[in-house]
Design a protein around this motif. Structure first.
Motif, mmCIF file in Angstrom:
data_model
loop_
_atom_site.group_PDB
_atom_site.id
_atom_site.type_symbol
_atom_site.label_atom_id
_atom_site.label_comp_id
_atom_site.label_asym_id
_atom_site.label_seq_id
_atom_site.Cartn_x
_atom_site.Cartn_y
_atom_site.Cartn_z
ATOM 1 N N SER A 79 -5.843 4.280 2.931
ATOM 2 C CA SER A 79 -5.325 4.767 1.653
ATOM 3 C C SER A 79 -4.684 6.130 1.857
ATOM 4 O O SER A 79 -4.867 6.783 2.900
ATOM 5 C CB SER A 79 -6.456 4.888 0.621
ATOM 6 O OG SER A 79 -7.367 5.918 0.987
ATOM 7 N N PHE A 80 -3.961 6.572 0.836
ATOM 8 C CA PHE A 80 -3.330 7.888 0.892
ATOM 9 C C PHE A 80 -4.392 8.977 1.016
ATOM 10 O O PHE A 80 -4.234 9.933 1.781
ATOM 11 C CB PHE A 80 -2.485 8.106 -0.357
ATOM 12 C CG PHE A 80 -1.878 9.477 -0.443
ATOM 13 C CD1 PHE A 80 -0.808 9.822 0.375
ATOM 14 C CD2 PHE A 80 -2.370 10.423 -1.330
ATOM 15 C CE1 PHE A 80 -0.250 11.090 0.310
ATOM 16 C CE2 PHE A 80 -1.813 11.691 -1.408
ATOM 17 C CZ PHE A 80 -0.748 12.027 -0.586
ATOM 18 N N SER A 86 -3.965 4.523 8.123
ATOM 19 C CA SER A 86 -5.025 4.834 7.158
ATOM 20 C C SER A 86 -5.097 3.791 6.055
ATOM 21 O O SER A 86 -4.083 3.214 5.648
ATOM 22 C CB SER A 86 -4.794 6.216 6.555
ATOM 23 O OG SER A 86 -4.849 7.216 7.560
ATOM 24 N N ALA A 132 -5.597 9.271 4.542
ATOM 25 C CA ALA A 132 -4.616 9.935 5.409
ATOM 26 C C ALA A 132 -4.664 11.453 5.210
ATOM 27 O O ALA A 132 -4.603 12.224 6.184
ATOM 28 C CB ALA A 132 -3.221 9.399 5.125
ATOM 29 N N ASN A 171 0.857 -1.179 0.000
ATOM 30 C CA ASN A 171 0.000 0.000 0.000
ATOM 31 C C ASN A 171 0.895 1.232 0.000
ATOM 32 O O ASN A 171 1.939 1.250 0.666
ATOM 33 C CB ASN A 171 -0.910 -0.015 1.235
ATOM 34 C CG ASN A 171 -2.055 0.977 1.136
ATOM 35 O OD1 ASN A 171 -1.894 2.101 0.677
ATOM 36 N ND2 ASN A 171 -3.230 0.542 1.563
ATOM 37 N N TRP A 172 0.467 2.269 -0.735
ATOM 38 C CA TRP A 172 1.274 3.478 -0.783
ATOM 39 C C TRP A 172 1.409 4.138 0.589
ATOM 40 O O TRP A 172 2.371 4.881 0.830
ATOM 41 C CB TRP A 172 0.682 4.469 -1.780
ATOM 42 C CG TRP A 172 0.978 4.098 -3.199
ATOM 43 C CD1 TRP A 172 0.100 3.658 -4.141
ATOM 44 C CD2 TRP A 172 2.268 4.123 -3.837
ATOM 45 N NE1 TRP A 172 0.748 3.394 -5.323
ATOM 46 C CE2 TRP A 172 2.070 3.675 -5.167
ATOM 47 C CE3 TRP A 172 3.546 4.468 -3.412
ATOM 48 C CZ2 TRP A 172 3.124 3.578 -6.069
ATOM 49 C CZ3 TRP A 172 4.599 4.379 -4.315
ATOM 50 C CH2 TRP A 172 4.377 3.929 -5.635
ATOM 51 N N THR A 173 0.469 3.896 1.472
ATOM 52 C CA THR A 173 0.570 4.487 2.808
ATOM 53 C C THR A 173 1.816 3.994 3.535
ATOM 54 O O THR A 173 2.464 4.761 4.260
ATOM 55 C CB THR A 173 -0.679 4.159 3.638
ATOM 56 O OG1 THR A 173 -0.866 2.730 3.677
ATOM 57 C CG2 THR A 173 -1.922 4.805 3.055
ATOM 58 N N PHE A 218 -0.405 7.813 8.465
ATOM 59 C CA PHE A 218 -0.313 7.157 7.159
ATOM 60 C C PHE A 218 -0.285 5.636 7.321
ATOM 61 O O PHE A 218 -0.912 4.910 6.537
ATOM 62 C CB PHE A 218 0.943 7.629 6.415
ATOM 63 C CG PHE A 218 0.852 9.041 5.926
ATOM 64 C CD1 PHE A 218 0.287 9.320 4.695
ATOM 65 C CD2 PHE A 218 1.301 10.098 6.704
ATOM 66 C CE1 PHE A 218 0.180 10.624 4.232
ATOM 67 C CE2 PHE A 218 1.203 11.403 6.259
ATOM 68 C CZ PHE A 218 0.637 11.676 5.023
ATOM 69 N N TRP A 242 4.963 6.188 4.748
ATOM 70 C CA TRP A 242 5.449 6.047 6.122
ATOM 71 C C TRP A 242 6.960 5.819 6.132
ATOM 72 O O TRP A 242 7.692 6.462 6.888
ATOM 73 C CB TRP A 242 4.723 4.881 6.791
ATOM 74 C CG TRP A 242 5.219 4.521 8.153
ATOM 75 C CD1 TRP A 242 4.924 5.145 9.332
ATOM 76 C CD2 TRP A 242 6.101 3.441 8.485
ATOM 77 N NE1 TRP A 242 5.563 4.515 10.379
ATOM 78 C CE2 TRP A 242 6.293 3.470 9.896
ATOM 79 C CE3 TRP A 242 6.729 2.450 7.749
ATOM 80 C CZ2 TRP A 242 7.090 2.546 10.557
ATOM 81 C CZ3 TRP A 242 7.541 1.528 8.405
ATOM 82 C CH2 TRP A 242 7.708 1.584 9.792
#
Length: 469
Positions: free
Chosen positions: A384-385, A382, A388, A329-331, A379, A335
């Motif tokens: 998703s981005f 959450s 966040a 995940n991009w979160t 982040f 991070w």
């Protein structure tokens, strides 16, 4: 099978009894522990027990071939590269396949090429990141001649041993395999420490972490727009306490369970929220992972040996990959980028701080580091981005006068933070006292403590946060 459940308690009681009944035969003892570990893992999904077994056999085989290669450096290097690559391929398939396909599909669409790529519902095996990293560290250490080649039974038990199987700590072969080779012994001190760590971990997980999660943190993060700015800030603090109590509880219980079976695991946490810098934080948080990333990624990338620019690049790369290790995940990438960026900034400031500028006071360093870590947790938590960013936007503008946080929730947040300022050797001191008490009294006290914790905790048992990694 979750640690804080009656089912696991009965399972461990049976394993504990069998293990010590078989202490006269160390090989049979290890076989029982190995079968018990597969039963423990199979409680989630029996299909993946075969993956766990195959991973153990594969890493044992590669390690043995490296050992047999002797001084043939070319062959040794080829084998270790093959071993690492195949471990990473398994991890990438189960954990990152859909993530990479989704990113590729989005890139093609942005280029004007509308095409659906093959997405599949790949089930993520519990703990795959942990046992994969453990296997890789073994074959790399054998290649570096930092550990001896392990036997098949010892290697498969190393990777399958149920106390640390699904969420760490990442115990290296050089630490645990020598313990497997000899008949374990347990002292009253080890037993006392093990019981204390299990009860203490149970309290942190079942009371502090679970109460904060179910009553406050989870609802706020699920729909941040429905809550005040004050609630969003308090929920961020709450999550910082929740994830610490949740993950350190698992580590404490894992160390305690291993101790009752006669084995010593390294500590995984050292009061991380009293860190004075982010570098200090990573010396205290998830120590087995941070040391793994240091030894097998940061140092091979150059570390501090090739100038400041190379060092900053190594820091960023290590933390980005460390973030991605936590999830597809991009979160998690963001991070990791936040941590990598701050670590690089700290190093730049240390090297180029203007002459005469005072050093940051320790208390201010602790406060600043904690809030940087808490910001990054938003982040991490959450979904998703976008979620966040919405969460941070809610903090920036909203109501600062109302909150749904109960007095109990506030007490738990403050209690979770206060744990970082208790004496560091408090558990050891208490264990010294407990070991002199009669065994029946210790058992009765532990049983009563568990009953009290069970009465205090909310309904149900949520999985540990790090089970998803």
């Amino acid at each position: 099978m979750l640690f804080p459940t009656l089912g696991f308690g009965l399972f461990f009681l049976a394993v504990y009894s069998l293990a010590w009944l078989l202490r006269g035969s160390n090989e049979w003892r290890k076989i029982v522990l190995l079968i018990a570990s597969w039963i423990f893992y199979g409680a989630w999904d029996w299909r993946f027990v075969l993956l766990l077994i195959a991973s153990g056999f594969f890493n044992w085989g590669v390690g043995r071939l490296i050992g047999l290669a002797g001084d043939d450096e070319r062959r040794r290097k080829l084998l270790v590269c093959l071993g690492v690559a195949l471990n990473l391929a398994v991890l990438a398939w189960f954990k990152y396949y859909n993530f990479f396909m989704e990113q590729a599909e989005a890139l093609l669409r942005s280029l004007g090429w509308e095409r659906d790529l093959a997405l599949m519902q790949v089930i993520l095996p519990v703990g795959i990141s942990f046992f994969t990293f453990q296997g890789m560290s073994y074959i790399i250490d054998v290649y570096r001649r930092q550990t001896r080649v392990a036997g098949l039974l010892d290697m498969t038990l190393l990777m399958s041993f149920f106390p640390h199987l699904v969420a760490g700590p990442i115990v290296r072969a050089s630490h645990l395999v020598p313990q497997f080779r000899s008949v374990p012994e347990i002292s009253r001190g080890m037993a006392a420490m093990g019981l204390l760590l299990i009860v203490w971990g149970l309290f942190k997980k079942a009371v502090i972490a679970s109460e904060l999660a179910t009553r406050f943190v989870d609802p706020v993060f699920f729909d941040p727009a429905a809550y005040s700015s004050l609630d969003l800030v308090l929920a961020a603090y709450g999550y910082a306490v929740q994830i610490y109590c949740d993950f350190s509880a698992y580590s404490d219980m894992a160390i305690g369970l291993a101790a009752l079976l006669g084995y010593r695991f390294p500590h995984n946490f050292n009061q991380p929220y009293r860190a004075r810098s982010l570098q200090d934080f990573w010396r205290r948080w998830h120590i087995s992972l941070s040391s793994w990333l240091r030894d097998y990624l940061y140092i091979p990338l150059g570390g501090s040996r090739h100038g400041l620019a190379r060092l900053c690049l190594a820091l960023m790369t290590t933390m980005l990959l460390g973030g991605l290790w936590h999830g597809a995940n991009w979160t998690f990438v963001i991070w990791g980028a936040l941590h990598g960026g701050v670590l690089a900034a700290e190093r730049l400031w240390r090297d180029f701080r203007p002459e005469g500028w005072p050093k940051l006071p320790p208390l201010l360093g602790i406060i600043l580091t904690f809030h940087l870590v808490t910001l990054s947790w938003i982040f991490f938590r959450s979904a998703s981005f976008g979620d966040a960013i919405a969460y941070l936007g809610g903090i920036a503008g909203g109501d600062w006068t109302t909150t749904i946080l109960t007095p109990l929730g506030l007490v738990l947040i403050l209690a979770g933070m206060s744990l970082h300022y208790l004496p560091r050797d408090g558990t050891q001191r208490l264990a010294v006292r407990v070991r002199t008490m009669p065994a029946a009294l210790v058992g009765l006290a532990a049983g009563l403590a568990i009953l009290v914790i069970d009465a205090m905790r909310p309904e149900g048992v949520a999985p540990f946060i790090y089970y998803q990694f």
